[in-house]
Design a protein around this motif. Structure first.
Motif, PDB file in Angstrom:
ATOM      1  N   GLY A  34       9.188  -4.566   3.172  1.00  0.00           N
ATOM      2  CA  GLY A  34       8.707  -4.609   4.553  1.00  0.00           C
ATOM      3  C   GLY A  34       7.548  -3.661   4.802  1.00  0.00           C
ATOM      4  O   GLY A  34       6.659  -3.952   5.611  1.00  0.00           O
ATOM      5  N   ASP A  35       7.547  -2.531   4.108  1.00  0.00           N
ATOM      6  CA  ASP A  35       6.464  -1.557   4.329  1.00  0.00           C
ATOM      7  C   ASP A  35       5.159  -2.031   3.695  1.00  0.00           C
ATOM      8  O   ASP A  35       4.089  -1.889   4.287  1.00  0.00           O
ATOM      9  CB  ASP A  35       6.876  -0.189   3.752  1.00  0.00           C
ATOM     10  N   ALA A  36       5.256  -2.610   2.502  1.00  0.00           N
ATOM     11  CA  ALA A  36       4.055  -3.118   1.830  1.00  0.00           C
ATOM     12  C   ALA A  36       3.430  -4.248   2.658  1.00  0.00           C
ATOM     13  O   ALA A  36       2.218  -4.252   2.917  1.00  0.00           O
ATOM     14  CB  ALA A  36       4.402  -3.614   0.431  1.00  0.00           C
ATOM     15  N   VAL A  98      -2.553  -0.438  -0.250  1.00  0.00           N
ATOM     16  CA  VAL A  98      -1.588   0.245   0.613  1.00  0.00           C
ATOM     17  C   VAL A  98      -0.222   0.321  -0.057  1.00  0.00           C
ATOM     18  O   VAL A  98       0.175  -0.584  -0.801  1.00  0.00           O
ATOM     19  CB  VAL A  98      -1.448  -0.451   1.999  1.00  0.00           C
ATOM     20  N   ASP A  99       0.501   1.407   0.203  1.00  0.00           N
ATOM     21  CA  ASP A  99       1.893   1.570  -0.244  1.00  0.00           C
ATOM     22  C   ASP A  99       2.054   1.484  -1.759  1.00  0.00           C
ATOM     23  O   ASP A  99       3.025   0.918  -2.246  1.00  0.00           O
ATOM     24  CB  ASP A  99       2.781   0.519   0.458  1.00  0.00           C
ATOM     25  N   MET A 100       1.115   2.021  -2.518  1.00  0.00           N
ATOM     26  CA  MET A 100       1.273   2.021  -3.977  1.00  0.00           C
ATOM     27  C   MET A 100       0.575   3.226  -4.577  1.00  0.00           C
ATOM     28  O   MET A 100      -0.451   3.663  -4.097  1.00  0.00           O
ATOM     29  CB  MET A 100       0.731   0.732  -4.576  1.00  0.00           C
ATOM     30  N   ASP A 124      -1.364   5.760   1.111  1.00  0.00           N
ATOM     31  CA  ASP A 124      -0.030   5.734   0.486  1.00  0.00           C
ATOM     32  C   ASP A 124       0.825   6.932   0.877  1.00  0.00           C
ATOM     33  O   ASP A 124       0.313   7.950   1.339  1.00  0.00           O
ATOM     34  CB  ASP A 124      -0.169   5.684  -1.043  1.00  0.00           C
ATOM     35  N   HIS A 125       2.113   6.792   0.637  1.00  0.00           N
ATOM     36  CA  HIS A 125       3.046   7.890   0.953  1.00  0.00           C
ATOM     37  C   HIS A 125       3.994   8.196  -0.207  1.00  0.00           C
ATOM     38  O   HIS A 125       5.007   8.861  -0.008  1.00  0.00           O
ATOM     39  CB  HIS A 125       3.845   7.546   2.221  1.00  0.00           C
ATOM     40  N   HIS A 126       3.666   7.702  -1.412  1.00  0.00           N
ATOM     41  CA  HIS A 126       4.499   7.999  -2.588  1.00  0.00           C
ATOM     42  C   HIS A 126       4.091   9.335  -3.230  1.00  0.00           C
ATOM     43  O   HIS A 126       2.957   9.769  -3.082  1.00  0.00           O
ATOM     44  CB  HIS A 126       4.348   6.892  -3.642  1.00  0.00           C
ATOM     45  N   PRO A 127       5.020   9.946  -3.982  1.00  0.00           N
ATOM     46  CA  PRO A 127       4.622  11.112  -4.771  1.00  0.00           C
ATOM     47  C   PRO A 127       3.850  10.674  -6.015  1.00  0.00           C
ATOM     48  O   PRO A 127       3.852   9.486  -6.359  1.00  0.00           O
ATOM     49  CB  PRO A 127       5.953  11.758  -5.152  1.00  0.00           C
ATOM     50  N   SER A 144       6.411   6.175   5.810  1.00  0.00           N
ATOM     51  CA  SER A 144       6.073   4.835   5.363  1.00  0.00           C
ATOM     52  C   SER A 144       4.565   4.684   5.329  1.00  0.00           C
ATOM     53  O   SER A 144       3.849   5.438   6.006  1.00  0.00           O
ATOM     54  CB  SER A 144       6.640   3.820   6.364  1.00  0.00           C
ATOM     55  N   ALA A 145       4.090   3.710   4.579  1.00  0.00           N
ATOM     56  CA  ALA A 145       2.662   3.404   4.619  1.00  0.00           C
ATOM     57  C   ALA A 145       2.273   2.959   6.023  1.00  0.00           C
ATOM     58  O   ALA A 145       1.161   3.202   6.483  1.00  0.00           O
ATOM     59  CB  ALA A 145       2.337   2.320   3.598  1.00  0.00           C
ATOM     60  N   CYS A 146       3.206   2.317   6.721  1.00  0.00           N
ATOM     61  CA  CYS A 146       2.920   1.832   8.075  1.00  0.00           C
ATOM     62  C   CYS A 146       2.614   2.971   9.051  1.00  0.00           C
ATOM     63  O   CYS A 146       1.728   2.846   9.890  1.00  0.00           O
ATOM     64  CB  CYS A 146       4.086   0.994   8.588  1.00  0.00           C
ATOM     65  N   THR A 176      11.948  -0.693   7.908  1.00  0.00           N
ATOM     66  CA  THR A 176      12.500  -1.005   6.582  1.00  0.00           C
ATOM     67  C   THR A 176      12.434   0.199   5.646  1.00  0.00           C
ATOM     68  O   THR A 176      13.348   0.418   4.862  1.00  0.00           O
ATOM     69  CB  THR A 176      11.807  -2.222   5.931  1.00  0.00           C
ATOM     70  N   ASP A 177      11.390   1.019   5.730  1.00  0.00           N
ATOM     71  CA  ASP A 177      11.279   2.161   4.811  1.00  0.00           C
ATOM     72  C   ASP A 177      12.147   3.349   5.217  1.00  0.00           C
ATOM     73  O   ASP A 177      12.358   4.259   4.417  1.00  0.00           O
ATOM     74  CB  ASP A 177       9.817   2.614   4.667  1.00  0.00           C
ATOM     75  N   THR A 178      12.638   3.362   6.447  1.00  0.00           N
ATOM     76  CA  THR A 178      13.507   4.474   6.855  1.00  0.00           C
ATOM     77  C   THR A 178      14.953   4.010   7.000  1.00  0.00           C
ATOM     78  O   THR A 178      15.804   4.794   7.444  1.00  0.00           O
ATOM     79  CB  THR A 178      13.076   5.071   8.222  1.00  0.00           C
TER      80      THR A 178
HETATM   81 MN   LIG Z   1       6.559   2.354   1.459  1.00  0.00          MN
END
Ligand SMILES: [Mn+2]
Length: 346
Positions: A34-36, A98-100, A124-127, A144-146, A176-178
């Motif tokens: 959902g976030d992607a 986004v989101d990767m 993005d929001h990943h480590p 989230s990326a959102c 979805t991401d939370t």
């Molecule tokens: Mn995400």
């Protein structure tokens, strides 16, 4: 204060390039969630209003419960078979990821992605973000990326294009991401953003129902079967896992996304802090991991299951058979991680 204010320089470059570009392609990770999808479509719906050419490429199929999202029908979904047909990157002067956090996450379109001379940008929001774009705004404080895309739009010339469609997409990825604000949601900035989103009059309850109360009967029965017959609980180690055979998937007519949240089922057991799921796919075993607190499933997966993600949620894969994958997992829990898990207080 918006988190994005720490990225003043990147934001200026990103925004200028976007202003100058005429053919923009947005890409998210394969097996999108959902976030992607939400972050791609949120950005898409905003940029579309500028009159620029913009499209979203999904490197693989996406879950059915996201098909209603504004703009979802316009997405170009790439499958293994259509890989060679993708020429859409050819004319692009800007690619926004986004989101990767890594180039390999673009999946089958990686050859075209690497070849493209378009200006590449990342939100993005990943480590552990790889350097694979010309500019990157990435921070793990975002839920989230959102949430990040919201701030990106808010702080660029795109801010005049917020509307219900844009924020509906962004709210979807935040939810979805939370896990509907259960985890990854302790940063006050998230609630500032959500407060702003609410001002656009989104249909909050309808969005929730479309996302989470939209399963097939088969999937609900599948979930019951899995909970009854495929869940292994190791109370001493505060760990539980689920395994699913290819036969199980056939029997319950599995559709894409059906097993998405199964890894969270054992987490509802009192005292369990670490969960995993192993699913027998065509050529490999798909793994997912979840944890409560500081037990880091991102590094656990990176070290043992060729994957990664976030501290409390990660994915991975195994090329062993299902039973030896489960055995390996049990041995890790009862061995290398035994003391940490036994003494884990949460
Ligand atoms: Mn995400």
């Amino acid at each position: 204060m918006p988190i994005i204010s720490a990225f003043e320089k990147e934001l200026a470059i990103f925004s200028d390039k976007l202003k100058m570009s005429e053919n923009i392609v947005i890409i998210h990770h394969y097996n999108p969630d959902g976030d992607a999808i939400g972050s791609s479509l949120g950005l898409y719906n905003a940029i579309k209003q500028t009159g620029k050419k913009v499209s979203v490429i999904s490197p693989s199929q996406f879950p059915d419960n996201l098909r209603w999202l504004p703009g979802a029908k316009d997405m170009k979904v790439v499958g293994k078979k259509t890989q060679s047909d993708i020429t859409i990157l050819d004319g692009a002067d800007m690619i926004i990821c986004v989101d990767m956090n890594a180039r390999k996450r673009v999946g089958v379109i990686q050859p075209q992605f690497d070849k493209s001379t378009a200006f590449k940008a990342l939100l993005d929001h990943h480590p552990f973000v790889e350097t694979f774009t010309n500019v990157a705004i990435a921070d793990t404080s975002y839920s989230s990326a959102c949430e990040l895309v919201y701030e990106f739009i808010e702080n660029t010339f795109l801010n005049q294009y917020f509307n219900t469609d844009v924020v509906t997409c962004l709210y979807t990825g935040i939810l979805t991401d939370t896990g509907s604000f259960e985890y990854n949601s302790s940063n006050p900035n998230l609630f500032r953003v959500v407060g702003k989103i609410m001002e656009y009059g989104i249909e909050k309850n309808k969005i929730y129902n479309r996302l989470f109360n939209a399963w097939s009967e088969d999937r609900i029965r599948f979930m019951g079967f899995v909970t009854c017959s495929r869940m292994v609980v190791m109370p001493e180690y505060k760990t539980a896992y689920i395994y699913i055979t290819a036969e199980d998937r056939r029997k319950y007519k599995e559709k894409f996304g059906d097993t998405e949240n199964f890894v969270n089922i054992p987490m509802q057991i009192k005292g369990i802090v670490f969960t995993a799921i192993f699913i027998e796919r065509d050529n490999f075993i798909k793994a997912s991991f979840r944890s409560k607190g500081t037990f880091d499933v991102n590094s656990f997966s990176a070290k043992h299951f060729n994957g990664g993600g976030h501290v409390n949620a990660s994915g991975g894969e195994s090329y062993d058979k299902l039973d030896s994958t489960c055995k390996k997992f049990e041995e890790l829990v009862c061995g290398e991680y035994a003391e940490e898990l036994k003494n884990y207080i949460y």
